[in-house]
Design an enzyme around this catalytic site. Structure first.
Site, PDB file in Angstrom:
ATOM      1  N   SER A 166       0.708  -1.198  -0.063  1.00  0.00           N
ATOM      2  CA  SER A 166       0.214   0.020   0.132  1.00  0.00           C
ATOM      3  C   SER A 166       0.757   1.233  -0.037  1.00  0.00           C
ATOM      4  CB  SER A 166      -0.886   0.028   1.311  1.00  0.00           C
ATOM      5  OG  SER A 166      -1.488   1.376   1.605  1.00  0.00           O
ATOM      6  N   TRP A 167       1.635   1.575   1.226  1.00  0.00           N
ATOM      7  CA  TRP A 167       1.990   2.867   1.153  1.00  0.00           C
ATOM      8  C   TRP A 167       3.471   2.899   0.184  1.00  0.00           C
ATOM      9  CZ3 TRP A 167       4.937   5.479   5.628  1.00  0.00           C
ATOM     10  CH2 TRP A 167       5.753   4.777   6.289  1.00  0.00           C
ATOM     11  N   ASP A 168       3.765   1.869  -0.163  1.00  0.00           N
ATOM     12  CA  ASP A 168       5.011   1.600  -1.117  1.00  0.00           C
ATOM     13  C   ASP A 168       4.795   2.279  -2.419  1.00  0.00           C
ATOM     14  OD1 ASP A 168       5.543  -0.497   1.033  1.00  0.00           O
ATOM     15  OD2 ASP A 168       7.550  -0.611   0.122  1.00  0.00           O
ATOM     16  N   GLN A 194      -1.987   0.420   5.757  1.00  0.00           N
ATOM     17  CA  GLN A 194      -0.821   1.137   6.137  1.00  0.00           C
ATOM     18  C   GLN A 194      -1.094   2.726   6.001  1.00  0.00           C
ATOM     19  OE1 GLN A 194       2.101  -0.168   3.271  1.00  0.00           O
ATOM     20  NE2 GLN A 194       3.245  -1.314   4.815  1.00  0.00           N
ATOM     21  N   GLY A 228       3.591   0.664   9.000  1.00  0.00           N
ATOM     22  CA  GLY A 228       4.652   0.971   8.169  1.00  0.00           C
ATOM     23  C   GLY A 228       6.341   0.860   8.705  1.00  0.00           C
ATOM     24  N   ASP A 248       7.409  -1.413  10.971  1.00  0.00           N
ATOM     25  CA  ASP A 248       6.989  -2.646  11.516  1.00  0.00           C
ATOM     26  C   ASP A 248       7.461  -3.042  12.763  1.00  0.00           C
ATOM     27  OD1 ASP A 248       6.280  -2.503   8.741  1.00  0.00           O
ATOM     28  OD2 ASP A 248       6.377  -4.625   8.389  1.00  0.00           O
ATOM     29  N   TYR A 277      15.548  -4.187  11.379  1.00  0.00           N
ATOM     30  CA  TYR A 277      14.422  -3.499  10.767  1.00  0.00           C
ATOM     31  C   TYR A 277      13.672  -2.525  11.938  1.00  0.00           C
ATOM     32  CZ  TYR A 277      11.990  -4.831   6.539  1.00  0.00           C
ATOM     33  OH  TYR A 277      11.623  -5.153   5.198  1.00  0.00           O
ATOM     34  N   TRP A 278      13.930  -1.390  11.462  1.00  0.00           N
ATOM     35  CA  TRP A 278      13.174  -0.056  12.250  1.00  0.00           C
ATOM     36  C   TRP A 278      13.657   0.064  13.614  1.00  0.00           C
ATOM     37  CZ3 TRP A 278      10.963   3.081   9.129  1.00  0.00           C
ATOM     38  CH2 TRP A 278      10.428   2.611   7.880  1.00  0.00           C
ATOM     39  N   GLU A 329      17.067  -0.883   1.124  1.00  0.00           N
ATOM     40  CA  GLU A 329      15.707  -0.647   1.653  1.00  0.00           C
ATOM     41  C   GLU A 329      16.005   0.259   2.860  1.00  0.00           C
ATOM     42  OE1 GLU A 329      14.247  -4.592   2.614  1.00  0.00           O
ATOM     43  OE2 GLU A 329      12.370  -3.753   3.309  1.00  0.00           O
TER      44      GLU A 329
END
Ligand code: GLC
Length: 467
Positions: free
Chosen positions: A63-65, A137, A202, A204, A385-386, A429
């Site tokens: 979605s937001w990608d 998202q 988004g 995660d 990640y994040w 990424e």
């Protein structure tokens, strides 16, 4: 200087690593090379009627990608930008939600975990069963549609004509998306949308969810398997909780009734809601073009209302920044995460709150480009990640915030650093916050698309405030 302060200072000095260093001009050769490589990534990730975030790690439309990608495609291929947004909205649910993944039926079930069968979404409104997830998202799509429209004139009269037609077609769908979030997802009753799963943010695996997630039972049933190919996957217990939350939401038929009482994870995220308010501002601009002035006014009011609710519910006067709120306990997360800085995108944010965010951004905790998590936190991890790395997309949103509040020099400095980061490393990424090296998948659509925008556009949004 105390030991911990020295350690923090060491980390801040790491901002001077060549990849992340300040003020070097971006030379034309750099721009040309980055532009060419970005277009190559977007071409390679085009799947016929949508763009995948990555051929290897994320093989389905996200979605937001899709929104971030359309912002870049606006410069090089307008029809593809509209097609991409159109494909995603073809997966919109009758209740208005836009699913966080629209599955490609030709991609095998095990190419991505959790695949379509795990989500078990029924057929709806002409869409076959198993065609999407039931999560959402951040609703960045209205902003993307506006940006594509805004750049149409550079492609000639036909592109302008197509852009008008597409805006007309998308507008009611974008409004339905906002209504779903503002109505069914206002689980806390305070005027903000709640997320029911960390994946909806988004961001995660952000530490912003750690406290709320700790109260979620780890579901031993489904296989606790990381997203295929992830280089720095979440811990197994977190994965079991992620899977359990999906099954729980699915058991309730993906309904949002009584969420706060029956669902184990209900959180108001400052980043998600800042994007929601930004979407209202974009819808106001779109409604203006389509000749709906009273609708435009309504969107602007709604943006002001969401901004005020973010201020009321998510501001911590002690840390002087925004934090995620666990709706079930009423507690604000103690973590300092980049999502807490994203309300900077909102023009009606009170000046004192703007100052708080800018101070946090300039502090040893963040710096530009901002990492996903506080550099000085005990649990920071520059590879996971994040939980520490730098993402170009959230920095793009922060740059927009700097422009909205008239901080043009800072915005320009951030732009240069992001361009250099991607040029030296590639369209990764995410990036290590101290060393700058690329992490995750290496041909990531979101990074490539936003590089095009960073190279091409230094203008401030129309509603920006004077410095
Ligand atoms: C990860 C990111 C999310 C993104 C997805 C596909 O799950 O956290 O923001 O949408 O990958 O790129």
């Amino acid at each position: 200087m105390s030991g911990s302060h020295r350690a923090a200072q060491r980390k801040v000095n790491c901002l001077m690593h060549p990849d992340l260093s300040p003020s070097l001009p971006v030379i034309p050769e750099v721009c040309a090379e980055l532009w060419t490589s970005a277009v190559r990534v977007l071409d390679a990730n085009w799947a016929g009627d949508h763009t995948v975030p990555s051929r290897t790690l994320h093989p389905h439309q996200r979605s937001w990608d899709t929104a971030f990608t359309a912002i870049g495609l606006a410069y090089v291929n307008q029809p593809r930008a509209w097609r991409d947004l159109g494909s995603l909205f073809a997966a919109q649910w009758p209740d208005g939600r836009v699913p966080h993944i629209a599955f490609d039926p030709d991609t095998p079930e095990d190419a991505h975990f959790p695949g379509p069968r795990f989500w078990n979404v029924p057929a709806y409104a002409g869409r076959p069963a198993l065609s999407s997830t039931g999560l959402v998202q951040p609703p960045l799509h209205a902003l993307a549609a506006w940006e594509v429209y805004r750049h149409a004139a550079a492609h000639g009269a036909d592109a302008v004509q197509q852009a008008r037609t597409e805006l007309d077609r998308l507008y009611p769908r974008l409004v339905a998306q906002q209504e779903y979030l503002g109505d069914r997802r206002d689980a806390g009753g305070g005027g903000l949308a709640s997320i029911v799963h960390p994946w909806e943010s988004g961001l995660d695996d952000s530490p912003a969810w750690d406290e709320a997630l700790a109260a979620v039972p780890a579901n031993p049933g489904p296989p606790a398997r990381a997203v295929s190919g992830a280089t720095h996957p979440p811990a197994d217990t977190d994965h079991a909780r992620y899977a359990g939350l999906v099954l729980d939401y699915q058991d309730g038929g993906y309904s949002d009734t009584g969420l706060a009482e029956r669902h184990a994870f209900v959180v108001e995220c400052p980043g998600f809601n800042a994007v929601t308010a930004t979407a209202e501002l974009a819808l106001a601009q779109i409604a203006g073009v389509l000749g709906h002035p009273s609708e435009a006014r309504r969107h602007r009011e709604r943006a002001r209302d969401v901004t005020a609710a973010i201020g009321r519910r998510l501001w911590n006067p002690e840390t002087r920044t925004f934090h995620a709120r666990d709706v079930r306990t009423g507690r604000l997360s103690p973590a300092h995460c980049v999502s807490g800085l994203l309300p900077l995108m909102l023009p009606d944010l009170e000046p004192d709150r703007v100052d708080g965010i800018l101070a946090e951004l300039r502090s040893e905790r963040f710096g530009l480009p901002a990492p996903s998590h506080d550099r000085t936190a005990r649990e920071v991890d520059g590879r996971r990640y994040w939980r520490g790395p730098v993402w170009i997309d959230v920095n793009w949103l922060l740059r927009r915030g700097l422009l909205v509040h008239g901080r043009r020099d800072d915005a320009e400095e951030l732009r240069r650093r992001l361009v250099r980061l991607a040029h030296r490393n590639g369209h990764f990424e995410y990036f290590h916050p101290e060393e700058g090296g690329g992490l995750g998948t290496s041909a990531f659509s979101r990074t490539a698309a936003l590089c095009l925008d960073l190279l091409a556009d230094r203008s401030a949004p129309a509603y920006a405030r004077a410095a």
